[in-house]
Design a protein around this motif. Structure first.
Motif, PDB file in Angstrom:
ATOM      1  N   LYS A 146       0.825  -1.206   0.000  1.00  0.00           N
ATOM      2  CA  LYS A 146       0.000   0.000   0.000  1.00  0.00           C
ATOM      3  C   LYS A 146       0.865   1.264   0.000  1.00  0.00           C
ATOM      4  N   SER A 147       1.921   1.263   0.807  1.00  0.00           N
ATOM      5  CA  SER A 147       2.815   2.428   0.888  1.00  0.00           C
ATOM      6  C   SER A 147       3.519   2.659  -0.445  1.00  0.00           C
ATOM      7  N   ALA A 148       3.985   1.557  -1.047  1.00  0.00           N
ATOM      8  CA  ALA A 148       4.686   1.675  -2.335  1.00  0.00           C
ATOM      9  C   ALA A 148       3.753   2.262  -3.390  1.00  0.00           C
ATOM     10  N   THR A 149       2.548   1.752  -3.440  1.00  0.00           N
ATOM     11  CA  THR A 149       1.574   2.222  -4.430  1.00  0.00           C
ATOM     12  C   THR A 149       1.268   3.707  -4.234  1.00  0.00           C
ATOM     13  N   ARG A 150       1.177   4.131  -2.974  1.00  0.00           N
ATOM     14  CA  ARG A 150       0.873   5.542  -2.691  1.00  0.00           C
ATOM     15  C   ARG A 150       1.922   6.474  -3.292  1.00  0.00           C
ATOM     16  N   LEU A 151       3.168   5.978  -3.358  1.00  0.00           N
ATOM     17  CA  LEU A 151       4.271   6.798  -3.885  1.00  0.00           C
ATOM     18  C   LEU A 151       4.613   6.455  -5.333  1.00  0.00           C
ATOM     19  N   THR A 152       3.763   5.699  -6.001  1.00  0.00           N
ATOM     20  CA  THR A 152       4.028   5.228  -7.370  1.00  0.00           C
ATOM     21  C   THR A 152       5.309   4.419  -7.477  1.00  0.00           C
ATOM     22  N   LEU A 153       5.764   3.854  -6.357  1.00  0.00           N
ATOM     23  CA  LEU A 153       6.854   2.881  -6.395  1.00  0.00           C
ATOM     24  C   LEU A 153       6.255   1.545  -6.854  1.00  0.00           C
ATOM     25  N   PRO A 154       7.070   0.625  -7.372  1.00  0.00           N
ATOM     26  CA  PRO A 154       6.493  -0.590  -7.966  1.00  0.00           C
ATOM     27  C   PRO A 154       5.819  -1.499  -6.942  1.00  0.00           C
ATOM     28  N   ASP A 155       4.700  -2.076  -7.341  1.00  0.00           N
ATOM     29  CA  ASP A 155       3.988  -3.068  -6.542  1.00  0.00           C
ATOM     30  C   ASP A 155       4.684  -4.435  -6.719  1.00  0.00           C
ATOM     31  N   PHE A 156       4.327  -5.398  -5.898  1.00  0.00           N
ATOM     32  CA  PHE A 156       5.017  -6.700  -5.946  1.00  0.00           C
ATOM     33  C   PHE A 156       4.126  -7.753  -5.287  1.00  0.00           C
ATOM     34  N   ASN A 157       4.513  -9.004  -5.458  1.00  0.00           N
ATOM     35  CA  ASN A 157       3.819 -10.119  -4.818  1.00  0.00           C
ATOM     36  C   ASN A 157       4.315 -10.249  -3.370  1.00  0.00           C
ATOM     37  N   GLY A 158       3.449  -9.942  -2.426  1.00  0.00           N
ATOM     38  CA  GLY A 158       3.836  -9.930  -1.015  1.00  0.00           C
ATOM     39  C   GLY A 158       4.208 -11.303  -0.479  1.00  0.00           C
ATOM     40  N   ASP A 159       3.529 -12.353  -0.962  1.00  0.00           N
ATOM     41  CA  ASP A 159       3.841 -13.712  -0.497  1.00  0.00           C
ATOM     42  C   ASP A 159       5.264 -14.100  -0.914  1.00  0.00           C
ATOM     43  N   GLU A 160       5.611 -13.739  -2.131  1.00  0.00           N
ATOM     44  CA  GLU A 160       6.962 -14.078  -2.620  1.00  0.00           C
ATOM     45  C   GLU A 160       8.022 -13.301  -1.842  1.00  0.00           C
ATOM     46  N   LEU A 161       7.734 -12.016  -1.565  1.00  0.00           N
ATOM     47  CA  LEU A 161       8.714 -11.241  -0.801  1.00  0.00           C
ATOM     48  C   LEU A 161       8.871 -11.821   0.598  1.00  0.00           C
ATOM     49  N   LEU A 162       7.775 -12.265   1.194  1.00  0.00           N
ATOM     50  CA  LEU A 162       7.843 -12.853   2.531  1.00  0.00           C
ATOM     51  C   LEU A 162       8.705 -14.121   2.524  1.00  0.00           C
ATOM     52  N   LYS A 163       8.590 -14.903   1.469  1.00  0.00           N
ATOM     53  CA  LYS A 163       9.439 -16.106   1.367  1.00  0.00           C
ATOM     54  C   LYS A 163      10.918 -15.725   1.266  1.00  0.00           C
ATOM     55  N   CYS A 164      11.192 -14.660   0.537  1.00  0.00           N
ATOM     56  CA  CYS A 164      12.585 -14.166   0.434  1.00  0.00           C
ATOM     57  C   CYS A 164      13.063 -13.713   1.818  1.00  0.00           C
ATOM     58  N   LEU A 165      12.202 -12.980   2.506  1.00  0.00           N
ATOM     59  CA  LEU A 165      12.525 -12.457   3.840  1.00  0.00           C
ATOM     60  C   LEU A 165      12.861 -13.615   4.789  1.00  0.00           C
ATOM     61  N   LYS A 166      12.063 -14.676   4.731  1.00  0.00           N
ATOM     62  CA  LYS A 166      12.307 -15.832   5.615  1.00  0.00           C
ATOM     63  C   LYS A 166      13.653 -16.487   5.330  1.00  0.00           C
ATOM     64  N   LYS A 167      14.029 -16.523   4.052  1.00  0.00           N
ATOM     65  CA  LYS A 167      15.349 -17.089   3.713  1.00  0.00           C
ATOM     66  C   LYS A 167      16.461 -16.273   4.356  1.00  0.00           C
ATOM     67  N   LEU A 168      16.280 -14.949   4.330  1.00  0.00           N
ATOM     68  CA  LEU A 168      17.292 -14.064   4.927  1.00  0.00           C
ATOM     69  C   LEU A 168      17.370 -14.291   6.433  1.00  0.00           C
ATOM     70  N   ILE A 169      16.211 -14.384   7.080  1.00  0.00           N
ATOM     71  CA  ILE A 169      16.178 -14.547   8.543  1.00  0.00           C
ATOM     72  C   ILE A 169      16.827 -15.874   8.955  1.00  0.00           C
ATOM     73  N   ARG A 170      16.530 -16.916   8.198  1.00  0.00           N
ATOM     74  CA  ARG A 170      17.127 -18.213   8.541  1.00  0.00           C
ATOM     75  C   ARG A 170      18.646 -18.166   8.398  1.00  0.00           C
TER      76      ARG A 170
END
Lengths: 298, 298
Positions: A146-170
């Motif tokens: 929502k924040s990205a869209t408000r600033l015309t920054l690119p939208d993305f698939n949130g589920d995929e980003l969350l999977k990337c985030l989990k890889k980083l945390i592990r």
């Protein structure tokens, strides 16, 4: 702020159209900047974030952990970071996890001038069995989009980003403190990186995630904080950006925050309008518990 | 934006103090971040900008000039840039003019998260005798200082910065187009560079100036632009930051700007409040000429 000149004018404009509608002529800067991404988006399918394409460059020099008593909020960072570049022609490129390190941008990069920047903040905890826990990260992804869209920054698939985030945390699991009240603070952000001084949507962006082991934000720990009710400066307003988590909401509040601190308060209670409506506490959300005169539920 | 929960509460708070005043306890983040600069400032004399201390590293690979018909606003940059670093312990370090090039910052740099960024825009012209002309640059310095102060970015001596700016312009003089309607756009900016996710005043900053040869901002040249009167989003509001030239005022307007462009307008006429007061046109100032019914002066 209204200039005194414009205050005096106070034109009452009923029509939404000021000039007669003629042949559509987009200004140069719009043609070259604003619509570049829109037009490209319409013309072909752009790549979305794909966690399966992550490349991992492990750090060869792991840092020493900082004793938790020495942690200052947001000053110590884990060994790795996630980066995903985006451009208007291709969409999101392959995610990469790499050693925490500098970002190099030209001085004309839009993030330095026009505040193309939004972010999120969430935490990873260790439970008593040593498992890693996140608290409703899907809601962070939702707000981030929502924040990205408000600033015309690119939208993305949130589920995929969350999977990337989990890889980083592990990968940086050793940075998650196990002690109660401590956690690994996770900071995803998107910045506009196009080299342009024209004001319009960025055609290049960088999404990154960094992680920082933290304790309580305040030295008082989880005791009550003291708030100064603030009305001379406004934190959020109807038609503004108070509902988006963007950089531009933060720096303008620090001056008032410092004034509150000088008077012995932890933060500002931001009020708005004739009714002194509460919009936010400091840089945080707030919840209000109302009791009746007998101390019971309202 | 007010949350629906806070709208429903509508507390009327008369007192400015919510909790009884106790011994002053600054929160951890304030002690470590907010006051660092203030305390240091009070404790000793910090260095201000000194144009006499400029170091100049000339570019060894001067770029080819771009034909003015090919210029896009803010995309072409001159050979050199000015940089002046600041930190809370020393103040402003020696100015340096060096080849235009990248800025490297850690991903935790505050400018990427909390919009510690303000800027100016002015132009250098060639007059018919070939002299370099600036238009009231002292007023730009004055506004630049005001914008920096609003964001708790470091203040500076505007006269000294102007002298530094002039050295840069003279060095890159060949980039000033001599044709009418063209000029060298000068962009000074200050960004907060401290590596910290705590929200408070930055203890490190970078002031830089870059230059870009430009023509008219719009393809229509100096003909009238078409404006869409905008009331659903607000550009400036009482108690906000509309009177400061800061990054946070810009990105939030692009979404609405794109909507206007799609409908055939060059820019938004930003209105505010029940009386539809004019606050700004697009990302520019505006002037209003009022005529009486006979077309004469009001």
């Amino acid at each position: 702020m209204l200039s005194s000149a414009s205050k005096r004018i106070c034109l009452s404009i009923r029509s939404r159209i000021l000039l007669p509608r003629a042949a559509t002529i987009y200004p140069a800067i719009f043609q070259q900047t604003l619509f570049q991404s829109t037009l490209t988006n319409n013309a072909k399918q752009l790549a979305d974030i794909d966690h399966g394409k992550i490349r991992i460059q492990r750090s060869e020099n792991l840092k020493s952990l900082v004793p938790i008593k020495d942690l200052i909020f947001g000053r110590t960072f884990a060994d790795h970071m996630l980066e995903i570049e985006w451009n208007a022609n291709q969409g999101w490129l392959d995610p990469i996890i790499k050693p925490y390190g500098k970002i190099s941008l030209e001085p004309s990069a839009m993030v330095f001038h026009y505040s193309f920047e939004c972010f999120e903040g969430l935490k990873a905890y260790k439970d008593k069995d040593g498992n890693i826990r996140l608290f409703r990260p899907d809601m962070n992804m939702k707000r981030f989009k929502k924040s990205a869209t408000r600033l015309t920054l690119p939208d993305f698939n949130g589920d995929e980003l969350l999977k990337c985030l989990k890889k980083l945390i592990r990968l940086d699991e050793r940075w998650i403190p196990a002690e109660r009240g401590y956690s690994l603070y996770i900071r995803p952000a998107i910045i506009g990186t196009q080299e342009s001084l024209g004001v319009g949507a960025t055609t290049r962006a960088l999404l990154f995630i960094i992680c920082s082991p933290v304790g309580p934000y305040y030295k008082t720990g989880f005791d009550a904080v003291r708030l100064l009710a603030t009305t001379d400066k406004v934190r959020a307003w109807p038609g503004g950006t108070g509902d988006a988590k963007i950089g531009g909401n933060y720096a303008p509040c620090v001056q008032t925050q410092i004034e509150a601190a000088k008077r012995g308060y932890h933060q500002n209670l931001w009020l708005f309008g004739a009714e002194d409506e509460i919009t936010e506490v400091g840089t945080m959300n707030c919840f209000v518990l109302l009791k009746n005169e007998q101390g019971g539920k309202v």
